[in-house]
Design an enzyme around this catalytic site. Structure first.
Site, PDB file in Angstrom:
ATOM      1  N   THR A  15       0.808  -1.250  -0.081  1.00  0.00           N
ATOM      2  CA  THR A  15      -0.086  -0.024   0.024  1.00  0.00           C
ATOM      3  C   THR A  15       1.027   1.410   0.064  1.00  0.00           C
ATOM      4  OG1 THR A  15      -0.355  -0.006   2.489  1.00  0.00           O
ATOM      5  CG2 THR A  15      -1.657  -0.999   1.344  1.00  0.00           C
ATOM      6  N   GLY A  16       0.201   2.401  -0.501  1.00  0.00           N
ATOM      7  CA  GLY A  16       0.961   3.557  -0.515  1.00  0.00           C
ATOM      8  C   GLY A  16       1.940   3.690  -1.419  1.00  0.00           C
ATOM      9  N   SER A  18       2.613   5.846  -4.164  1.00  0.00           N
ATOM     10  CA  SER A  18       1.977   7.118  -4.711  1.00  0.00           C
ATOM     11  C   SER A  18       2.967   7.750  -5.389  1.00  0.00           C
ATOM     12  CB  SER A  18       1.153   7.697  -3.665  1.00  0.00           C
ATOM     13  OG  SER A  18       0.010   6.893  -3.258  1.00  0.00           O
ATOM     14  N   ILE A  23       8.928   5.831  -0.511  1.00  0.00           N
ATOM     15  CA  ILE A  23       9.193   4.330   0.263  1.00  0.00           C
ATOM     16  C   ILE A  23       8.374   3.352  -0.447  1.00  0.00           C
ATOM     17  CG2 ILE A  23       8.904   2.889   2.046  1.00  0.00           C
ATOM     18  CD1 ILE A  23       9.873   5.275   3.578  1.00  0.00           C
ATOM     19  N   GLY A  24       6.890   3.732  -0.685  1.00  0.00           N
ATOM     20  CA  GLY A  24       6.264   2.601  -1.377  1.00  0.00           C
ATOM     21  C   GLY A  24       6.788   2.003  -2.694  1.00  0.00           C
ATOM     22  N   SER A 159       6.717   5.202  12.929  1.00  0.00           N
ATOM     23  CA  SER A 159       7.548   6.488  12.567  1.00  0.00           C
ATOM     24  C   SER A 159       8.418   6.810  13.705  1.00  0.00           C
ATOM     25  CB  SER A 159       6.505   7.318  12.239  1.00  0.00           C
ATOM     26  OG  SER A 159       7.085   8.459  11.271  1.00  0.00           O
ATOM     27  N   TYR A 172      -1.024  12.410  13.182  1.00  0.00           N
ATOM     28  CA  TYR A 172      -0.027  11.134  12.544  1.00  0.00           C
ATOM     29  C   TYR A 172       0.655  10.579  13.906  1.00  0.00           C
ATOM     30  CZ  TYR A 172       3.946   9.538  10.021  1.00  0.00           C
ATOM     31  OH  TYR A 172       4.992   8.781   9.461  1.00  0.00           O
TER      32      TYR A 172
END
Length: 264
Positions: A15-16, A18, A23-24, A159, A172
């Site tokens: 996922t992610g 984009s 990183i994705g 994170s 976040y």
């Protein structure tokens, strides 16, 4: 040409994915090179709202840079604010490849809200996208996973909020703290099925989001004098996704290059 490697025959959902600088993208690229078939998920409207912006080439360029859709690469867009989206993304992976072995929940929503700025709406949305969706992805993955296949893996992303405060990013940080805390319990829920669950704290990674002042400041706190690279995160995830990590579960791995938060 499909490359063979240690993950040959495995199916991964990442996922992610984009931005090509993100990183994705590095995760998907590395897993493909290791031999896995990969479903990549993206939600570019989130990046479009951020200071760094969406990938200038859009989703088509991202998928094209990964080799284009085909027998070993598929793409799906979904907004994880929708509670039904995690199940839909996992089932799309199952439909495309007939299995799902590896889940890498790399997506994240950022809102840059301090205590005086945060709102209930943003707290709810950030929690839903970052924490709730990660749990629901794990649930959908567990329902879809064939335990007769080797190498069941869930890899979450936190994170570093457990190591130092993030007072300018409260929604976040709070949501990522939930991911940190869910890792061990999800691991316990799935280990009897041979599925491991771990989380990665990648530390400061240069994906183009930080301004030059912040980049220089944080760089002084890293022994190498630089931020991490997405490819360095991808190598750790590839190891966690492979057979050599099979004895590791319930762990939050800090991969930060010796980050010294106390250096000013």
């Amino acid at each position: 040409m499909k490359l063979s490697g240690p993950l040959n025959g495995r199916v991964a959902l990442v996922t992610g994915v984009s931005r090509r600088a993100g990183i994705g993208f590095a995760l998907a690229s590395d897993l493909l090179a290791a031999g896995a078939s990969v479903m990549v998920h993206s939600w570019s409207p989130h990046d479009a709202e951020q200071p760094w912006g969406a990938d200038p080439g859009g989703d088509a360029s991202i998928i094209g840079s990964l080799g284009g859709e085909g027998p070993h690469l598929r793409h799906i867009t979904a907004d994880f604010a929708d509670p039904e989206a995690p199940d839909r993304v996992v089932n799309a992976t199952l439909d495309a490849f007939g299995a799902v072995d590896i889940l890498v929940a790399n997506h994240a929503r950022s809102s840059h809200q301090s205590l005086s700025e945060l709102t209930a709406a943003e707290l709810d949305l950030t929690w839903a996208v970052n924490a709730r969706a990660s749990v629901l992805l794990a649930q959908a993955y567990a329902a879809a996973h064939d335990d007769t296949r080797p190498g069941g893996r869930i890899i979450l992303f936190t994170s570093g909020q457990h190591l130092a405060p993030m007072s300018a990013e409260l929604p976040y940080a709070i949501s990522k703290g939930a991911i940190h805390q869910m890792t061990l319990s999800l691991s316990d829920a799935l280990i009897d099925r041979g599925i491991t669950v771990n989380a990665v704290n990648p530390g400061p990674v240069d994906t183009g989001w930080a301004d030059p002042e912040l980049t220089a400041h944080v760089g002084r706190s890293l022994p190498a004098g630089r931020w991490g690279h997405p490819e360095e995160v991808a190598r750790l995830v590839r190891w966690l996704a492979g057979d050599d990590s099979g004895w590791i579960t319930g762990q939050v791995i800090n991969s930060e290059g010796g980050f010294r938060r106390w250096v000013m």
